[in-house]
Motif scaffolding. Sequence first.
Motif, mmCIF file in Angstrom:
data_model
loop_
_atom_site.group_PDB
_atom_site.id
_atom_site.type_symbol
_atom_site.label_atom_id
_atom_site.label_comp_id
_atom_site.label_asym_id
_atom_site.label_seq_id
_atom_site.Cartn_x
_atom_site.Cartn_y
_atom_site.Cartn_z
ATOM 1 N N ILE A 9 -21.758 -54.650 -10.111
ATOM 2 C CA ILE A 9 -20.549 -54.178 -10.774
ATOM 3 C C ILE A 9 -20.925 -53.661 -12.156
ATOM 4 N N ALA A 10 -20.094 -52.777 -12.696
ATOM 5 C CA ALA A 10 -20.339 -52.201 -14.014
ATOM 6 C C ALA A 10 -19.472 -52.922 -15.044
ATOM 7 N N VAL A 11 -20.090 -53.530 -16.028
ATOM 8 C CA VAL A 11 -19.366 -54.360 -16.989
ATOM 9 C C VAL A 11 -19.785 -54.020 -18.417
ATOM 10 N N PHE A 12 -18.921 -54.425 -19.352
ATOM 11 C CA PHE A 12 -19.264 -54.413 -20.764
ATOM 12 C C PHE A 12 -19.596 -55.840 -21.193
ATOM 13 N N PRO A 13 -20.626 -56.044 -22.007
ATOM 14 C CA PRO A 13 -20.835 -57.369 -22.591
ATOM 15 C C PRO A 13 -19.726 -57.668 -23.583
ATOM 16 N N SER A 14 -19.517 -58.925 -23.880
ATOM 17 C CA SER A 14 -18.384 -59.320 -24.715
ATOM 18 C C SER A 14 -18.393 -58.654 -26.081
ATOM 19 N N ASP A 15 -19.585 -58.467 -26.678
ATOM 20 C CA ASP A 15 -19.621 -57.911 -28.039
ATOM 21 C C ASP A 15 -19.290 -56.419 -28.084
ATOM 22 N N ALA A 16 -19.051 -55.813 -26.904
ATOM 23 C CA ALA A 16 -18.621 -54.422 -26.870
ATOM 24 C C ALA A 16 -17.100 -54.292 -26.944
ATOM 25 N N PHE A 17 -16.390 -55.413 -26.794
ATOM 26 C CA PHE A 17 -14.921 -55.388 -26.783
ATOM 27 C C PHE A 17 -14.444 -56.430 -27.785
ATOM 28 N N VAL A 18 -14.048 -55.963 -28.962
ATOM 29 C CA VAL A 18 -13.863 -56.843 -30.117
ATOM 30 C C VAL A 18 -12.447 -56.708 -30.669
ATOM 31 N N VAL A 19 -11.910 -57.829 -31.182
ATOM 32 C CA VAL A 19 -10.591 -57.840 -31.810
ATOM 33 C C VAL A 19 -10.675 -57.147 -33.170
ATOM 34 N N THR A 20 -9.860 -56.114 -33.340
ATOM 35 C CA THR A 20 -9.830 -55.383 -34.614
ATOM 36 C C THR A 20 -8.593 -55.706 -35.441
ATOM 37 N N ASP A 21 -7.611 -56.353 -34.814
ATOM 38 C CA ASP A 21 -6.404 -56.742 -35.541
ATOM 39 C C ASP A 21 -5.755 -57.897 -34.796
ATOM 40 N N GLY A 22 -5.518 -59.002 -35.519
ATOM 41 C CA GLY A 22 -4.880 -60.147 -34.880
ATOM 42 C C GLY A 22 -5.502 -61.457 -35.307
ATOM 43 N N VAL A 23 -5.111 -62.526 -34.628
ATOM 44 C CA VAL A 23 -5.553 -63.879 -34.974
ATOM 45 C C VAL A 23 -7.069 -64.009 -34.920
ATOM 46 N N ALA A 24 -7.677 -63.394 -33.872
ATOM 47 C CA ALA A 24 -9.130 -63.547 -33.678
ATOM 48 C C ALA A 24 -9.906 -62.338 -34.203
ATOM 49 N N GLU A 25 -9.403 -61.702 -35.238
ATOM 50 C CA GLU A 25 -10.032 -60.479 -35.753
ATOM 51 C C GLU A 25 -11.531 -60.678 -35.996
ATOM 52 N N GLY A 26 -12.299 -59.703 -35.493
ATOM 53 C CA GLY A 26 -13.743 -59.745 -35.654
ATOM 54 C C GLY A 26 -14.471 -60.446 -34.530
ATOM 55 N N GLU A 27 -13.732 -61.144 -33.666
ATOM 56 C CA GLU A 27 -14.366 -61.892 -32.576
ATOM 57 C C GLU A 27 -14.399 -61.072 -31.297
ATOM 58 N N ALA A 28 -15.405 -61.357 -30.474
ATOM 59 C CA ALA A 28 -15.546 -60.688 -29.188
ATOM 60 C C ALA A 28 -14.583 -61.292 -28.173
ATOM 61 N N VAL A 29 -14.287 -60.541 -27.121
ATOM 62 C CA VAL A 29 -13.423 -61.038 -26.063
ATOM 63 C C VAL A 29 -14.035 -62.313 -25.462
ATOM 64 N N SER A 30 -13.176 -63.207 -25.007
ATOM 65 C CA SER A 30 -13.648 -64.476 -24.467
ATOM 66 C C SER A 30 -12.900 -64.779 -23.178
ATOM 67 N N PHE A 31 -13.084 -66.004 -22.681
ATOM 68 C CA PHE A 31 -12.384 -66.396 -21.452
ATOM 69 C C PHE A 31 -10.944 -66.765 -21.769
ATOM 70 N N MET A 32 -10.146 -66.947 -20.728
ATOM 71 C CA MET A 32 -8.694 -66.991 -20.862
ATOM 72 C C MET A 32 -8.206 -68.056 -21.846
ATOM 73 N N ASP A 33 -8.817 -69.219 -21.830
ATOM 74 C CA ASP A 33 -8.339 -70.320 -22.675
ATOM 75 C C ASP A 33 -8.471 -70.021 -24.166
ATOM 76 N N GLU A 34 -9.290 -69.044 -24.525
ATOM 77 C CA GLU A 34 -9.500 -68.726 -25.935
ATOM 78 C C GLU A 34 -8.849 -67.406 -26.356
ATOM 79 N N LEU A 35 -8.176 -66.740 -25.422
ATOM 80 C CA LEU A 35 -7.537 -65.465 -25.743
ATOM 81 C C LEU A 35 -6.212 -65.688 -26.461
#
Length: 327
Positions: A9-35
């Motif tokens: 499958i074709a995927v992006f690593p987590s550090d390619a999809f990052v929060v730019t505005d919001g509670v987790a600003e600056g953090e990479a995407v994570s699993f559901m419990d941390e979103l």
Amino acid sequence: MSSNTRNTIAVFPSDAFVVTDGVAEGEAVSFMDELMLDDVYQLTEHSTRKALTYEKGSDNGFILADDSEIGTPGNALYLDCCITLMGRDSATYEALILVEVEGDEAAEVYVMPLANLDIETDYRLVGADRDTASAKFGDVACVRFARGTHITLASGAQVPIEDLKIGDRLLTRDAGPQDIRWIGETTLRAVGDYAPVVIREGALFNTRDLVLSPDHRLFIYQREDRLGAGRSEVLVKVRHLINGDTVYQQDGGFVDYFQILFDDHQIIYAEGIAAETLLVDARTRAALPDNVAKDNHSDTAHQAFEVTESLANRPDVVTLLKRASSS
């Protein structure tokens, strides 16, 4: 692990999809419990998808394969959830979140978009759930033929796929005439991994344009091994044949797709060339309706034939395969 069915499958690593505005600003995407809902994400500049190759593991998980472009071979891989994103134009996009686990710790998180996401564009997280993730993950891997595709009956007659019925006998390459066990029909937005691939008439000796789902595999007999696969019989995913000319992806609008299921995985003839039917395995089983028997198919007869992306990833692959099958 070599006896298991392999998938890429074709995927992006987590550090390619990052929060730019919001509670987790600056953090990479994570699993559901941390979103956090309403956080705004962007694909970072120069982000590219990587090929993640896995095999069936124990329970409901998978194992990263030795030749995976991304991740650590042997680590466990789990499907975590499906997230829903909203663009600035209010259009919604879905993506799957997968988690690589080493021991008891999450080693990496991957994003598998189900539609095309643009770099440095805002996507607001508006939903996340685990209930539909398995079905959507399997749905992408369910090989499909587009409406209008002519399929060869056991009699040799050519019939549009939408006119086939359960019990019709089709000509298969390996098992002669076989009865259709189930036919699936669905209409999908033709975006991302759901956008069909068009193989123009004659590109691979097909009698008309052949329109298939991207992960659909064609069976090609090489009279001369021009790919360097080390064998004459090969299965090639149509997404690896895209050259923007004789083979291209048709993104946009909607597409009517059909699936054909036999008692076992088969190679049939569509527009005169050999193409696979639905393979029921640990991934695709979850996408099938409840009233369809879901015993896994054995893929041992075809598994060794699949050509890797690295071998097929060349601009002249369609020309090479056409020459190889006619030499």
